[in-house]
Design a protein around this motif. Structure first.
Motif, PDB file in Angstrom:
ATOM      1  N   ALA A  44       0.832  -1.202   0.000  1.00 55.98           N
ATOM      2  CA  ALA A  44       0.000   0.000   0.000  1.00 55.98           C
ATOM      3  C   ALA A  44       0.870   1.256   0.000  1.00 55.98           C
ATOM      4  O   ALA A  44       0.564   2.240  -0.688  1.00 55.98           O
ATOM      5  CB  ALA A  44      -0.934  -0.006   1.212  1.00 55.98           C
ATOM      6  N   GLN A  45       1.973   1.235   0.754  1.00 56.25           N
ATOM      7  CA  GLN A  45       2.883   2.378   0.760  1.00 56.25           C
ATOM      8  C   GLN A  45       3.507   2.592  -0.617  1.00 56.25           C
ATOM      9  O   GLN A  45       3.611   3.720  -1.108  1.00 56.25           O
ATOM     10  CB  GLN A  45       3.980   2.162   1.800  1.00 56.25           C
ATOM     11  N   GLU A  46       3.921   1.503  -1.253  1.00 59.58           N
ATOM     12  CA  GLU A  46       4.527   1.614  -2.585  1.00 59.58           C
ATOM     13  C   GLU A  46       3.531   2.156  -3.602  1.00 59.58           C
ATOM     14  O   GLU A  46       3.884   2.959  -4.477  1.00 59.58           O
ATOM     15  CB  GLU A  46       5.055   0.248  -3.032  1.00 59.58           C
ATOM     16  N   SER A  47       2.282   1.742  -3.482  1.00 59.80           N
ATOM     17  CA  SER A  47       1.272   2.234  -4.422  1.00 59.80           C
ATOM     18  C   SER A  47       0.995   3.714  -4.185  1.00 59.80           C
ATOM     19  O   SER A  47       0.701   4.459  -5.126  1.00 59.80           O
ATOM     20  CB  SER A  47      -0.018   1.417  -4.313  1.00 59.80           C
ATOM     21  N   LEU A  48       1.100   4.174  -2.931  1.00 60.33           N
ATOM     22  CA  LEU A  48       0.918   5.601  -2.653  1.00 60.33           C
ATOM     23  C   LEU A  48       2.069   6.419  -3.227  1.00 60.33           C
ATOM     24  O   LEU A  48       1.855   7.501  -3.786  1.00 60.33           O
ATOM     25  CB  LEU A  48       0.801   5.835  -1.148  1.00 60.33           C
ATOM     26  N   VAL A  49       3.287   5.901  -3.109  1.00 61.28           N
ATOM     27  CA  VAL A  49       4.437   6.583  -3.717  1.00 61.28           C
ATOM     28  C   VAL A  49       4.224   6.738  -5.226  1.00 61.28           C
ATOM     29  O   VAL A  49       4.446   7.811  -5.807  1.00 61.28           O
ATOM     30  CB  VAL A  49       5.744   5.817  -3.424  1.00 61.28           C
TER      31      VAL A  49
END
Length: 354
Positions: free
Chosen positions: A317-322
């Motif tokens: 989820a963090q990578e997709s937000l980046v």
């Protein structure tokens, strides 16, 4: 937070459609905002404000601020925010003595009065310029919610940054893209609320985080579409200067991305500002909701130091937000590429948005 202000209902969009026209003496502010937005330069926009001040229009409006209903006060604040941005005054505090050397005192008085009436003091930012500056192109049905209208209807700006006889500019399209991003991100608010208070090991955490990732992927696809539509649109150096000034003030952050930041514990990335700085342009109740989300997501944030399915879903989820932030930053850069090119100073300012 009261149910009427619950972002799960309609995100950070206004609870009712923004007012497309002001009435009575306030039509003068409508005209001033439209003229300032379409002005070819900051100097021309400031000249328009000086004329309005000398004619007494701004003094009359300042005296009538207290009579405005709340939704009309927000509508008037949006017009003032457009004028401020067009004149290049985004770094001014209307109450600071130094501001009197840059802007006419009567305009500063109107600006300060509307800020005092509102539930957020620093309203010259993308949330005000975008989320209060749109309307469906056709008359909406009475039973359709605001967020559904913004998702499903063709939208037009209330105050255009391009002359009426010309196509919408890149700045107009960026502002409308911000509205649609907020409307399509409604599931972000609902998932953020469902994750708040959860702890690692809760059976629902990995599922909710996976859904959050899918929502962010969908928003990224939407922004790619917005960028393709924006590319052929006209742009001017004046419009580019408006966006650069907002970027320098940390005033381009879409509220839906602030929500994802809060639940994932990543902090703001647009220009590297602190959470307080990036949120200062939001209404009080929205900032309070995000602060509560920070606190209630503390258990989720501990997944940074863990292993297992929950931690894997959290990092995804963090990578997709980046990736979503980078796509939004690219949309902003596309909007700021004026026909005559972009100066080195603007390149530096926009690089900080990534």
């Amino acid at each position: 937070m009261a149910p009427s202000h619950d972002p799960r209902t309609h995100g950070f969009l206004p609870r009712r459609l923004p007012a497309p026209h002001l009435s009575g003496a306030w039509t003068d502010l409508d005209a001033l905002a439209a003229s300032a937005a379409a002005a070819p330069s900051r100097e021309e926009a400031r000249f328009l404000v000086e004329n309005a001040a000398r004619s007494g229009e701004l003094t009359l409006l300042r005296r009538r601020v207290a009579r405005l209903p709340q939704h009309r006060a927000r509508a008037a604040a949006m017009r003032v925010a457009v004028v401020v941005a067009a004149c290049g005054w985004t770094d001014l505090d209307p109450l600071a003595p130094v501001s009197r050397r840059a802007a006419h005192e009567e305009f500063l008085g109107l600006w300060a009065a509307l800020a005092h009436r509102g539930d957020h003091q620093e309203f010259v930012a993308l949330p005000t310029l975008s989320l209060l500056n749109w309307a469906p192109s056709r008359k909406p049905g009475r039973t359709v919610s605001v967020d559904q209208l913004a998702r499903t209807e063709s939208l037009v700006p209330i105050v255009r940054w391009s002359p009426k006889d010309q196509p919408l500019s890149r700045l107009d399209r960026l502002m409308l893209a911000g509205v649609r991003l907020e409307a399509h991100g409604i599931w972000m608010f609902r998932l953020a609320h469902s994750l708040a208070g959860r702890s690692p090991g809760d059976d629902s955490v990995a599922v909710a985080l996976a859904r959050l990732t899918r929502v962010q992927h969908a928003l990224r696809r939407q922004l790619h579409l917005e960028e393709r539509q924006m590319g052929p649109a006209p742009a001017t150096g004046q419009q580019c200067a408006v966006l650069v000034a907002l970027a320098e003030q940390g005033a381009l952050e879409p509220p839906v991305l602030l929500t994802a930041d809060a639940v994932l514990g990543m902090g703001g990335r647009m220009g590297g500002g602190s959470r307080h700085q990036l949120r200062r342009h939001l209404p009080d109740q929205h900032r309070a909701w995000l602060s509560a989300l920070d606190r209630h997501s503390a258990g989720i944030h501990t997944l940074t130091h863990r292993r297992g399915p929950d931690a894997d879903a959290y990092r995804e989820a963090q990578e997709s937000l980046v990736a979503l932030r980078r796509t939004y930053a690219q949309l902003v850069r596309t909007a700021t590429l004026a026909s005559a090119g972009t100066s080195p100073r603007r390149h530096r300012a926009l690089h900080a948005v990534n």
